[in-house]
Design an enzyme around this catalytic site. Structure first.
Site, PDB file in Angstrom:
ATOM      1  N   LYS A 280     115.555 126.734 -38.582  1.00 47.42           N
ATOM      2  CA  LYS A 280     115.427 126.435 -40.011  1.00 47.42           C
ATOM      3  C   LYS A 280     116.165 125.129 -40.288  1.00 47.42           C
ATOM      4  CE  LYS A 280     117.958 128.603 -43.359  1.00 47.42           C
ATOM      5  NZ  LYS A 280     118.640 127.437 -43.983  1.00 47.42           N
TER       6      LYS A 280
ATOM      7  N   GLU B   7     115.778 128.757 -52.351  1.00 41.54           N
ATOM      8  CA  GLU B   7     117.120 129.190 -52.775  1.00 41.54           C
ATOM      9  C   GLU B   7     117.437 128.752 -54.202  1.00 41.54           C
ATOM     10  OE1 GLU B   7     120.347 128.553 -50.007  1.00 41.54           O
ATOM     11  OE2 GLU B   7     121.847 129.135 -51.507  1.00 41.54           O
TER      12      GLU B   7
ATOM     13  N   ASP C 298     119.834 128.161 -37.533  1.00 39.74           N
ATOM     14  CA  ASP C 298     119.937 127.145 -38.583  1.00 39.74           C
ATOM     15  C   ASP C 298     120.397 125.818 -37.984  1.00 39.74           C
ATOM     16  OD1 ASP C 298     119.585 126.617 -41.242  1.00 39.74           O
ATOM     17  OD2 ASP C 298     121.412 127.619 -41.924  1.00 39.74           O
TER      18      ASP C 298
ATOM     19  N   GLU D 166     117.049 122.212 -43.718  1.00 39.20           N
ATOM     20  CA  GLU D 166     117.038 122.025 -45.169  1.00 39.20           C
ATOM     21  C   GLU D 166     116.361 120.712 -45.559  1.00 39.20           C
ATOM     22  OE1 GLU D 166     120.986 122.413 -46.816  1.00 39.20           O
ATOM     23  OE2 GLU D 166     121.275 124.397 -45.911  1.00 39.20           O
TER      24      GLU D 166
ATOM     25  N   ASP E 242     124.034 128.538 -41.099  1.00 37.55           N
ATOM     26  CA  ASP E 242     125.264 127.742 -41.025  1.00 37.55           C
ATOM     27  C   ASP E 242     126.258 128.209 -42.100  1.00 37.55           C
ATOM     28  OD1 ASP E 242     124.028 126.689 -43.240  1.00 37.55           O
ATOM     29  OD2 ASP E 242     124.135 124.596 -42.602  1.00 37.55           O
ATOM     30  N   SER E 243     125.854 129.216 -42.890  1.00 36.88           N
ATOM     31  CA  SER E 243     126.793 129.921 -43.776  1.00 36.88           C
ATOM     32  C   SER E 243     127.906 130.544 -42.935  1.00 36.88           C
ATOM     33  CB  SER E 243     126.074 130.991 -44.596  1.00 36.88           C
ATOM     34  OG  SER E 243     125.297 131.825 -43.765  1.00 36.88           O
TER      35      SER E 243
END
Ligand code: KIV
Length: 265
Positions: free
Chosen positions: A114, A182, A84, A116, A45-46
């Site tokens: 993925k 991270e 993501d 978070e 999602d970057s």
């Protein structure tokens, strides 16, 4: 080149073979990453910051992710693609999380997802895995909740290290097949990597994680706004591209382009 499976990432950890992953958000980039034979691609999602110009990942939607996962899968059909899950797409209920995770695979056609978070998402991770979707975790600095963490800064220092380790163990117990670490101290990255049987993939997690991931635009010098300490810029493409554009402009203005060979008879 055979696409690597989640089981294969486990075998790579056992053999001490490092896992390589970069982000991609479009067909031509994915094509080049597959040509270079990297192990995995993350459609992160970057996307929001690297490509869509936002200053955070929070506004990213499921539709935007799926829109970008599709061309990546087409560009790299033999590479494991991780999609993501955007902010808000897995935190409302387990049903919502399963529905959205399944959309990533059914509509995006990626291989795993993925998301978070640590202990707070462990039950959600278990539900998604039980529904048949392989899950990669992501702890330490989690950009979707960066304001809660006090900004883009190192996590897990001092006493907070224990919390990050507990998060990692909870994700492993929930069935995650690997975890992104991270922006944490190298010693914590090493400890978590030793304690887990599933592979860790670091981004600012030091030298001892089972693999590494970088954002494509950071490592290629295509994102000039901010470069974190953990990024190695392998090439600085921005000035090269600006020079090429300036040359094109000059040549069009002066009449040097197009030449006869660029014309049709
Ligand atoms: O979205 C992303 O690119 C990521 C990486 C920083 C791991 O989550």
């Amino acid at each position: 080149m055979a696409k690597i499976t989640t089981q294969k990432t486990q075998e790579m950890k056992e053999k001490g073979e490092k896992i390589t992953m970069v982000t991609a958000y479009d067909y031509p980039t994915a094509y080049l990453v597959e040509k270079a034979c990297l192990d995995m691609i993350l459609v992160g999602d970057s996307l929001m910051m690297a490509v869509l110009g936002d200053n955070s990942t929070v506004a990213c939607t499921m539709d935007q992710m799926i829109h970008h996962i599709k061309p990546v899968v087409l560009g790299a059909p033999n590479t494991h693609i991780v999609g993501d899950m955007p902010f808000g797409s897995y935190n409302v209920s387990k049903e919502q999380a399963i529905t959205n995770a399944s959309r990533m695979l059914k509509e995006g056609r990626c291989d795993s997802i993925k998301l978070e978070g640590g202990r707070e998402v462990a039950e959600t991770v278990k539900a998604i895995v039980d529904a048949g979707v392989p899950v990669m975790g992501h702890i330490g600095l989690t950009p979707q909740t960066v304001s809660k963490l006090g900004g883009f800064k190192i996590q897990g220092k001092g006493d907070a290290a224990g919390d990050v380790l507990k998060d990692a163990l909870a994700l492993e117990a929930a069935g995650a097949y690997s975890i992104v670490l991270e922006c944490i101290p190298e010693s914590l990255g090493k400890l978590i990597t030793e304690k887990l049987s599933i592979p860790t993939i670091g981004i600012g997690g030091g030298r001892y994680t089972d693999g590494q991931v970088l954002v494509f635009h950071d490592m290629m010098g295509l994102f000039e706004r901010f470069t974190p300490k953990f990024v190695k810029q392998y090439i600085n493409l921005s000035p090269e591209i600006v020079t090429a554009l300036e040359t094109y402009k000059e040549e069009v203005k002066s009449g040097a382009f197009p030449e006869e060979k660029h014309t049709f008879k």
